[in-house]
Every structure is written in structure tokens, then in C-alpha cells.
Design an enzyme around this catalytic site. Structure first.
Site, PDB file in Angstrom:
ATOM      1  N   ASP A  26       0.807  -1.214   0.000  1.00  0.00           N
ATOM      2  CA  ASP A  26       0.000   0.000   0.000  1.00  0.00           C
ATOM      3  C   ASP A  26       0.845   1.272   0.000  1.00  0.00           C
ATOM      4  O   ASP A  26       0.324   2.364  -0.202  1.00  0.00           O
ATOM      5  CB  ASP A  26      -0.957  -0.004   1.198  1.00  0.00           C
ATOM      6  CG  ASP A  26      -2.403   0.181   0.773  1.00  0.00           C
ATOM      7  OD1 ASP A  26      -2.720  -0.157  -0.385  1.00  0.00           O
ATOM      8  OD2 ASP A  26      -3.202   0.666   1.582  1.00  0.00           O
ATOM      9  N   ASP A 327     -11.009  -6.074  10.895  1.00  0.00           N
ATOM     10  CA  ASP A 327     -11.064  -7.531  10.952  1.00  0.00           C
ATOM     11  C   ASP A 327     -12.147  -8.012  11.921  1.00  0.00           C
ATOM     12  O   ASP A 327     -12.957  -8.881  11.585  1.00  0.00           O
ATOM     13  CB  ASP A 327      -9.697  -8.103  11.348  1.00  0.00           C
ATOM     14  CG  ASP A 327      -8.988  -7.250  12.390  1.00  0.00           C
ATOM     15  OD1 ASP A 327      -9.682  -6.586  13.178  1.00  0.00           O
ATOM     16  OD2 ASP A 327      -7.748  -7.232  12.421  1.00  0.00           O
TER      17      ASP A 327
END
Length: 615
Positions: A26, A327
Site C-alpha cells: 500500500d 477484521d
């Protein structure tokens, strides 16, 4: 660290034609791509070596460190190849550019044509190894796993949704390249420590009787650099060995963001059905036809900034957006759709990672985790309460973690108010001579005895338990409190969502102090001002009380001790638990508490004491 993690999962004991590894970068760093490029070449030697000698673990760095005395010809040769690769990578990082020989290589040219900065660039997608290609062979002629690099498109005007956005881009990209029904999510610092982990996980998905409704298989997050006495409480032993297995028994182990095997179609948002049955295609691991260049061109659009606009990605599909712990929120949504999950904890750890080795990094990490739980409580409460449709125990398990941040208010009260009232001689608890003292004494002894027994049972030490109590105090008076404040400010529109990455890079002196169980301060932080202010406030009040008891008459001493016994004990324990903070002032190394933090804390502690005595 990144390429060792990549190489460890490339070397799984699993058919390579059914295995595809994706690296999401990223930061879009050409140096990371170059490192992966070097790793792809080294894998041609490393994978056959692992197969031939049944290597464990299959992270080269860890393996070579553990087998340093091995002088066999094969070992010396493979280690030499690894060290040459390592040297090339380190030299490139040192000078900040790749070797000139690669300037015209197709993969590296993408930075010249489309890269402006790490937040403004086109999608960079490169299939470094394609296992359908006859040339994708190791030195023994065996097929290599497919290896893919991805840096999704970034534009300053488009919010990128942090890790969740990167994961969703990977899920879409992989559907065009491999489209495997099972997706393993691994953080870059969590290398594979067990080459059988894929087979272990698949046993749950393929079991004819018990696989019904299993959405994901989660392995625990274990850190290999934990010291014997666990100075920062980073091992989270009780959570891993007691609480999560308890939730697993209720069908609801958390998705914790790494070391997790997911069913692809359930990540796409599929709802639970009694008729659903996981089906495994026993043919080829590659389902999508087409040349490499064509696949790359077709897939790039799936990682664009605008692809998710007016879609359900981040809501009903993929990892959920809008939370610092995407998550946990994603796993919660999966459970709410009726699916179950499994916690798999084999004797040989499946994944090993790196825990923070400074106090500030540990507190920042817990601040992010806690902020995420508070966000779920305040922003996603409707989703949380859908769990009431499932087992009541699972609902309570989630609720326990949603409310843990609010312990900070009670902790602050007990750290400050009893000590201040002790200065005035005002009792807040029953006297020793009172029968009401017995319930208080019983609760204190029972709670700490149970906690100690639990930690010793999970493999900790007595000093490790004491360090955990210190961290319990530090987290609640800094990380948890600031997480609540920041989340409320965000709710009111005065703050925006942040995703702070925990640092994994330290110098040798910091590492040495960590290995010797010496706490690391060293930075000027508002968190440390809070901690030292509380520590000094209790030290001042405790010393004042000791002076009062020592100088008083015998009857006065007995009366004070009888009246204020619990407050004296509480204040004394707080002084003992903060000894590393007091001792830090006398240290000469760079890990000592900065002098400006100490000056601020002294002023705050004295101001509070004087102000309280005046009114």
C-alpha cells in the site's frame, strides 16, 4: 521481514499449482517490488531445499539463525545464495534506488510511467511468477507457486479505507488471476512457522459431518520476541489460551486480521443456508484463462479508486469499512449472517510475528484496538445486537470486549481519589475492625489469586503476571481513555478516522534493553505525562501518609491504620507498580523518561494535591 514472510508461505507443503501468493504494497515502493523480485529468483533454490530436507520453519532468516552451526554443503550453498540476495536488497535500500540493470524491466517501468507519490499513482500490478508458464520452474524442474505484486490505485481526493480497502482490492484482483475458493490473510510480519497449516485448515472446510456453516478458520496471533517476563504484556496469553477458545466453543472465534483462512464466497457476502455445502474443485488451482499481460490489464481496473463507488464493497461485501479494527467488524458481520468460525491452535505454532518492544508502541497499538471496539459499540451497535439471534454466550463474549475500554473511568477513580482522600484522613472503605472489611478483603484476594493462577497456567511467570498488572494499569489510564475521547470527538465531527501502524523497526540498544526487561520511555508523549502524573501523585500522598503515621502518637497511628488500611495498601501497591517510572528518572540511556515529561508530571501532581487540600 516482508520477503521472509512471502518465502515462508510460498514454501507451504501444498501443491504449488494450487497456490497463489499476493503481496499488497500500500506504500507503492519500488524498493519493496525489487525485494519481491529478488525473492522470486531465490525461491527457485529455497523451495526445493525445503522439500528435500523438510525444513521448519520455512522463513529463511529464522531457519538460518536457528541452524547456524550446520556446515553441510547444501546448507552452506543455500545460505550463501540468501546472503547475496540480502546484500543486494540492503544496498538498494541504503542508496534508495534499484540497480540500473533493471531500469528497462517491464515491472519497474510502471513506476516511471504512472507513479507520482505513494498517495497519487495508478494501479501497479505485476505477475512475477505464473505457474501456468512452462518456465516457472525451480532448479529441480518443479512448478513454482504464482507470485503477484499489487499496489492499488491511490488518489488524494479518494479515501482509501486503510487495510480493509487494500484487502478488498486483493480479493477482487485474485478473482481474476487465481479465483481460489480459500483465501489466507497474513500480515507482513507474521511468517509461516508450520508448513502443514493449509492442510490443517482444509480439514475443517472439507469435513463431511462438521464443516457445515464454517466461514473461516483462525489461527492465534503469536509473537516470537516475547521476553521471559513479558515486560509489555504483549503475549496476550489469557486471551489466546482461555477467552478465544471459550468463544470458539460457542461457534464464534474472532477474525483477528492475520493467520485466517476464509471461504471466498462468504467474504463476498453470502448468507448462511442449511443447504450450503463447501465444494472443492480437485482440478487445477488456476481457474482463469488468459495470458499474463491480458490478466494484468483486465484486473487493474478492479483496484481503481472509483471501482467501489455505488457498490456494496465495504458494507455487505469484503472487509467492512469505518472501523479501526476492520477484521473484528468483518468477523462480527459474518457471525451475524449465521456462519460459524473455528479457532485452530496446533502444538506447532502456525504463524509467528513481532510484538512491539517499546512502551509507547505497545500503548499506541492498544489505543487503536480499543478505539475499534468503541467504534463498534457506538457506530455499529445494531450489527452487534444481531448476535442476540445466536448463542447468548457468543453475544456476551463480543460485549465483553466492546465494554472493556470503559474500565478506564473506574481505574482512574481508584488511582487518584482514594489517595487524595487519604491525605485528609477521610476513609472511603470499611475499617479493619468492621465486619464489612471481610467482603472487600475476600474480593481483593480472590480476584488476584485467580488472575495469578490463570497466568501461571498459561505459561507465564510470577514477574510476568506482575508486569501484566502494570500494563493493565497503563493501558486503562492512557490507551483506553484516549480511545474513548477520540471516538466521541469523531462521532461529534471534530476528528477523523486514523489508522496508526505499529512500528517494527528499532535500533540495537532498544532491542537490548527490551531483552533485559528494561522499560523503554524515551519520547515526549501525552500518554507518559498521564502515567507519571498518576505515579507521582500516589508517591507524594504515600510519603505524606508514612510521615503522618511515623510522627503520630501510638493511639493515633493505630487509629489511622485501622481507618485507612485499604487506602494505604492501594496507594502502596500503586507506588510499587510504578517503580520503573520512578527509576527511569535516574537512568542515563536514551530510554529514560524525558526531563520535560517529568517536570510536567511533577507540576500536575503537586497542583492536584494542593488544590484538593485547599477545598
Amino acid at each position: 521481514m516482508v520477503i521472509n514472510t512471502v518465502l515462508s508461505v510460498m514454501a507451504y507443503n501444498y501443491p504449488p499449482n494450487k497456490l497463489t501468493i499476493y503481496l499488497s504494497d500500500d506504500a507503492c515502493s519500488i524498493l519493496t517490488f525489487y525485494s519481491l523480485f529478488e525473492a522470486s529468483k531465490f525461491s527457485k533454490y529455497w523451495l526445493p531445499y525445503c522439500r528435500k530436507f523438510n525444513v521448519e520453519p520455512r522463513s529463511p532468516l529464522v531457519y538460518f539463525a536457528s541452524m547456524d552451526t550446520n556446515h553441510s554443503t547444501n546448507f552452506v550453498q543455500i545460505k550463501k545464495i540468501y546472503e547475496e540476495m540480502q546484500k543486494r536488497i540492503e544496498e538498494s535500500i541504503k542508496i534508495g534506488r534499484i540497480p540500473e540493470v533493471y531500469d528497462q524491466h517491464k515491472g519497474f517501468l510502471q513506476w516511471k510511467s504512472s507513479f507520482s507519490s505513494k498517495i497519487d499513482h495508478d494501479t501497479i500490478l505485476q505477475i512475477l511468477i505464473d505457474n501456468r508458464d512452462s518456465k516457472a520452474k525451480d532448479v529441480e524442474g518443479c512448478t513454482l507457486p504464482t507470485l503477484v505484486y499489487l499496489a492499488r490505485e491511490k488518489r488524494p481526493q479518494h479515501f482509501h479505507n486503510f487495510k480493509a480497502g487494500a484487502m478488498n482490492a486483493l480479493i477482487r484482483i485474485s478473482s481474476k488471476i487465481s479465483n481460489a475458493p480459500i483465501i489466507l490473510n497474513v500480515d507482513c510480519d507474521m511468517y509461516s512457522n508450520n508448513s502443514q497449516s493449509i492442510r490443517d485448515a482444509l480439514c475443517f472446510f472439507m469435513d463431511e459431518k462438521k464443516s457445515q456453516g464454517i466461514a473461516f478458520v483462525q489461527f492465534p496471533q503469536v509473537f516470537e520476541n516475547i521476553t521471559k517476563n513479558n515486560i509489555y504484556g504483549a503475549s496476550i496469553r489469557v486471551i489466546q489460551q482461555v477467552e478465544l477458545p471459550g468463544m470458539d466453543a460457542l461457534g464464534g472465534a474472532f477474525y483477528i486480521g492475520t493467520g485466517c483462512f476464509h471461504q471466498r464466497e462468504i467474504l463476498y457476502g453470502r448468507k448462511y443456508s442449511k443447504d450450503y455445502k463447501f465444494e472443492w474443485n480437485m482440478q487445477n488451482g488456476i481457474y482463469v484463462e488468459g495470458k499474463v499481460d491480458e490478466l494484468e490489464d483486465k484486473a487493474k481496473g478492479l483496484a481503481s479508486c472509483t471501482y467501489e463507488m455505488n457498490t456494496q464493497w465495504g458494507k455487505e461485501m469484503g472487509l467492512k469499512y469505518g472501523c479501526a479494527i476492520e477484521d473484528i467488524l468483518t468477523g462480527l458481520g459474518i457471525h451475524c449472517r449465521g456462519w460459524k468460525s473455528v479457532m485452530m491452535n496446533p502444538e506447532r505454532r502456525a504463524f509467528l510475528g513481532v510484538a512491539p518492544i517499546t512502551l509507547i508502541d505497545s500503548l499506541i497499538q492498544h489505543n487503536r484496538w480499543t478505539a475499534g471496539w468503541v467504534e463498534i459499540m457506538l457506530y455499529h451497535s445494531s450489527l452487534l445486537f444481531q448476535l442476540a439471534r445466536l448463542r447468548f454466550g457468543l453475544f456476551l463474549g463480543y460485549l465483553h470486549y466492546n465494554f472493556w475500554a470503559f474500565n478506564c473511568f473506574a481505574t482512574f477513580y481508584y488511582c487518584i481519589i482514594p489517595s487524595l482522600y487519604m491525605l485528609k484522613g477521610t476513609s472511603l472503605f470499611p475499617e479493619i475492625s468492621s465486619t464489612w472489611f471481610l467482603p472487600f478483603g475476600y474480593i481483593i484476594i480472590a480476584k488476584n489469586s485467580y488472575s495469578l493462577g490463570e497466568y501461571l497456567h498459561c505459561g507465564s511467570t510470577l514477574l510476568g503476571w506482575w508486569n501484566e498488572q502494570r500494563m493493565w494499569l497503563y493501558k486503562r489510564t492512557t490507551s483506553y481513555l484516549l480511545a474513548i475521547i477520540d471516538t466521541i470527538l469523531k462521532l461529534l465531527g471534530f476528528s477523523s478516522m486514523k489508522f496508526v501502524i505499529t512500528s517494527k523497526i528499532t535500533d540495537k540498544n532498544v532491542s537490548k534493553r527490551y531483552e533485559n526487561d528494561i522499560m523503554e520511555f524515551g519520547v515526549d508523549s501525552s500518554m507518559f505525562v498521564i502515567l507519571e502524573s498518576i505515579a507521582l501523585l500516589n508517591l507524594f500522598t504515600f510519603l505524606a501518609m508514612v510521615k503522618k503515621v511515623m510522627m503520630g502518637m501510638k493511639n493515633e497511628r493505630e487509629m489511622l491504620i485501622d481507618k485507612l488500611a485499604l487506602q494505604i495498601v492501594l496507594c502502596g501497591v500503586l507506588v510499587l507498580i510504578n517503580l520503573p517510572l520512578y527509576g527511569s528518572v535516574l537512568r542515563n540511556d536514551k530510554g529514560k523518561m524525558p526531563i520535560f515529561v517529568t517536570i510536567k508530571a511533577i507540576f500536575i501532581a503537586l497542583f492536584i494535591c494542593i488544590l484538593f487540600l485547599m477545598f
